[in-house]
Design a protein around this motif. Structure first.
Motif, PDB file in Angstrom:
ATOM      1  N   GLY A 312       0.794  -1.221   0.000  1.00  0.00           N
ATOM      2  CA  GLY A 312       0.000   0.000   0.000  1.00  0.00           C
ATOM      3  C   GLY A 312       0.826   1.270   0.000  1.00  0.00           C
ATOM      4  N   LEU A 313       0.115   2.403  -0.082  1.00  0.00           N
ATOM      5  CA  LEU A 313       0.728   3.725  -0.114  1.00  0.00           C
ATOM      6  C   LEU A 313       0.355   4.512   1.134  1.00  0.00           C
ATOM      7  CD1 LEU A 313       0.037   4.927  -3.780  1.00  0.00           C
ATOM      8  CD2 LEU A 313       2.187   4.039  -2.857  1.00  0.00           C
ATOM      9  N   ILE A 314       1.250   5.426   1.529  1.00  0.00           N
ATOM     10  CA  ILE A 314       1.010   6.319   2.657  1.00  0.00           C
ATOM     11  C   ILE A 314       1.187   7.747   2.162  1.00  0.00           C
ATOM     12  CG2 ILE A 314       1.753   6.994   4.966  1.00  0.00           C
ATOM     13  CD1 ILE A 314       2.979   4.048   5.070  1.00  0.00           C
ATOM     14  N   GLY A 315       0.111   8.526   2.218  1.00  0.00           N
ATOM     15  CA  GLY A 315       0.149   9.906   1.746  1.00  0.00           C
ATOM     16  C   GLY A 315       0.467  10.866   2.879  1.00  0.00           C
ATOM     17  N   VAL A 316       1.625  11.503   2.818  1.00  0.00           N
ATOM     18  CA  VAL A 316       2.012  12.503   3.822  1.00  0.00           C
ATOM     19  C   VAL A 316       1.229  13.784   3.546  1.00  0.00           C
ATOM     20  CG1 VAL A 316       3.910  13.907   4.728  1.00  0.00           C
ATOM     21  CG2 VAL A 316       4.299  11.501   4.104  1.00  0.00           C
ATOM     22  N   THR A 317       0.611  14.323   4.585  1.00  0.00           N
ATOM     23  CA  THR A 317      -0.272  15.468   4.408  1.00  0.00           C
ATOM     24  C   THR A 317       0.445  16.783   4.673  1.00  0.00           C
ATOM     25  OG1 THR A 317      -2.543  16.190   4.839  1.00  0.00           O
ATOM     26  CG2 THR A 317      -1.202  15.555   6.755  1.00  0.00           C
ATOM     27  N   PHE A 318      -0.282  17.907   4.504  1.00  0.00           N
ATOM     28  CA  PHE A 318       0.351  19.228   4.447  1.00  0.00           C
ATOM     29  C   PHE A 318      -0.113  20.181   5.542  1.00  0.00           C
ATOM     30  CE2 PHE A 318       1.170  19.149  -0.448  1.00  0.00           C
ATOM     31  CZ  PHE A 318       2.183  18.234  -0.245  1.00  0.00           C
ATOM     32  N   PHE A 319      -0.565  19.691   6.676  1.00  0.00           N
ATOM     33  CA  PHE A 319      -1.064  20.619   7.690  1.00  0.00           C
ATOM     34  C   PHE A 319      -0.720  20.126   9.091  1.00  0.00           C
ATOM     35  CE2 PHE A 319      -4.283  17.395   7.449  1.00  0.00           C
ATOM     36  CZ  PHE A 319      -4.788  17.297   8.733  1.00  0.00           C
ATOM     37  N   ARG A 320      -0.670  21.062  10.011  1.00  0.00           N
ATOM     38  CA  ARG A 320      -0.552  20.761  11.419  1.00  0.00           C
ATOM     39  C   ARG A 320      -1.966  20.591  11.976  1.00  0.00           C
ATOM     40  NH1 ARG A 320       2.961  21.224  15.697  1.00  0.00           N
ATOM     41  NH2 ARG A 320       2.050  21.927  17.653  1.00  0.00           N
ATOM     42  N   PRO A 321      -2.234  19.577  12.843  1.00  0.00           N
ATOM     43  CA  PRO A 321      -1.312  18.862  13.725  1.00  0.00           C
ATOM     44  C   PRO A 321      -0.746  17.559  13.173  1.00  0.00           C
ATOM     45  CG  PRO A 321      -3.546  18.378  14.373  1.00  0.00           C
ATOM     46  CD  PRO A 321      -3.639  19.350  13.236  1.00  0.00           C
TER      47      PRO A 321
END
Length: 411
Positions: A312-321
């Motif tokens: 599978g894939l893991i999408g790193v996101t662009f916001f805190r937290p």
């Protein structure tokens, strides 16, 4: 029609204020303009992201296949054909960011309290629908909200006159790649459902397939009859109905998205895959990693490894937290941490990492959809090779869905 309705509400509010009924007048003003303020001041971008790039970086970025696994674009009442002063995504900014594949995800419910969970006044989406003067059915029914967002994305694709293309199968994706390889500017759109609570009655898996959904998250912010959310109250796993749903989705060519799912639900889906009950690996479309930043919104290191081991894939996101800080550099730190984590587990880590921005998800992100060149620049400055940057920016996503989407149209 919206402007007419807004004007009528404004006139009614003015009349009530002048006639000595300030509470009713202020409430109508809130309904007329509250949605605009909510959109403008939640879907923001960190200041200072839009700096000029060196020409060689821009040229390299323009050659990339750029993919974003998650954005709530059509939740909002906007003109997505023109550049907006609010929000994160519209067609001009997709073109400017050289986005090849944009996932458009459909969220429909966010209950603010476990007391009276089915009472419409506790659902944030009720207030959003009312303030934006949407058709009345969307105030109360999640299925109507899903249908409205589908109308918006289909109208957007139609109005784009070929600049956008709905991707339903691997043949569509292959065609998109071929067009882009010869310099044709077109962005593919793939549909995802954020929360399976919509599925009831005629809104079933067959309906999802027909409408073009190819990714489904079992939960969003609330527990459902299929399983529990990471933000919910029970924190249990898949229910019996959830097991049946996951199998049905997999059989119909739909990828399971584990974003927002409870730890037990993530384990349940991975176990189903490892035991042969599922033919397709799951993804986590938009997340952070607890080892890089310990927050309930993020998946654990062990879960990241388990997802990657399925393919599978893991999408790193662009916001805190989800990030330790709201900066482009923090995105790079999470990416490097995740790659190293997966490498230490005996995997080729870079082949399981992607990006899922969560644009237009009522969050403040490090870029908007025009800012993807800044991500490319950050990866180059982090010492990542050009070949690996190609994988991270979109080739991993393209390869994954080319392999796991059905080849022929299934509508």
């Amino acid at each position: 029609m919206y402007r007419v309705a807004q004007s009528v509400v404004l006139l009614a509010a003015t009349y009530l204020l002048l006639s000595g009924r300030p509470l009713f007048g202020l409430f109508l003003l809130f309904c007329a303009f509250g949605y605009w303020f909510f959109d403008r001041y939640t879907n923001r971008v960190v200041k200072g992201f839009d700096r000029n790039l060196r020409e060689e970086i821009s040229d390299f970025h323009d050659e990339l296949f750029v993919a974003d696994l998650h954005a709530d674009v059509c939740l909002w009442r906007r003109d997505h054909m023109n550049r907006n002063k609010r929000g994160h995504v519209d067609l001009p900014r997709l073109i400017e960011g050289n986005v090849s594949l944009q996932f458009v995800t459909v969220p429909t419910k966010l209950v603010l309290t476990r007391r009276l969970p089915r009472f419409f006044l506790t659902d944030l989406f009720f207030w959003s629908a009312m303030m934006s003067l949407q058709r009345i059915r969307t105030w109360f029914f999640v299925s109507a909200r899903a249908e409205l967002q589908l109308e918006r994305v289909n109208d957007w694709i139609k109005d784009s006159r070929g600049s956008l293309k709905l991707i339903r199968n691997s043949n569509d994706l292959e065609g998109l790649s071929e067009e882009q390889s010869v310099g044709h500017q077109r962005t593919g759109i793939m549909l995802g459902l954020e929360g399976a609570h919509v599925l009831r009655g005629r809104f079933n898996v067959s309906w999802l397939v027909e409408q073009g959904f190819r990714v489904v998250g079992i939960t969003h912010f609330n527990d459902t009859r299929f399983g529990d959310s990471a933000h919910g109250w029970r924190r249990a796993g898949l229910t019996a109905a959830g097991h049946d749903l996951v199998k049905d989705l997999d059989k119909n060519g739909i990828i399971i998205d584990l974003a927002h799912c409870s730890e037990q639900l993530i384990s349940d889906v991975i176990n189903m895959h490892n035991e042969g009950d599922l033919t397709k690996p799951p993804i986590v479309s938009h997340t952070g990693i607890k080892g890089a930043h310990n927050h309930r919104r993020n998946i654990s290191d062990e879960q990241a490894i388990a997802v990657a081991m399925t393919g599978g894939l893991i999408g790193v996101t662009f916001f805190r937290p989800a990030l330790p800080r709201n900066s482009i550099k923090a995105v790079g730190e999470v990416v490097l941490y995740l790659i190293e984590l997966l490498n230490e587990a005996g995997l080729e880590g870079v082949r399981h990492v992607a990006f899922g921005s969560d644009f237009d998800g009522a969050v403040r992100t490090v870029i908007d959809s025009s800012g993807w060149p800044q991500i490319t620049e950050m990866l180059l400055e982090s010492g990542i090779s050009n070949k690996d940057i190609q994988l991270l920016m979109g080739e991993n996503v393209r390869r994954f869905f080319a392999e796991h989407l059905l080849q022929a149209s299934i509508t």
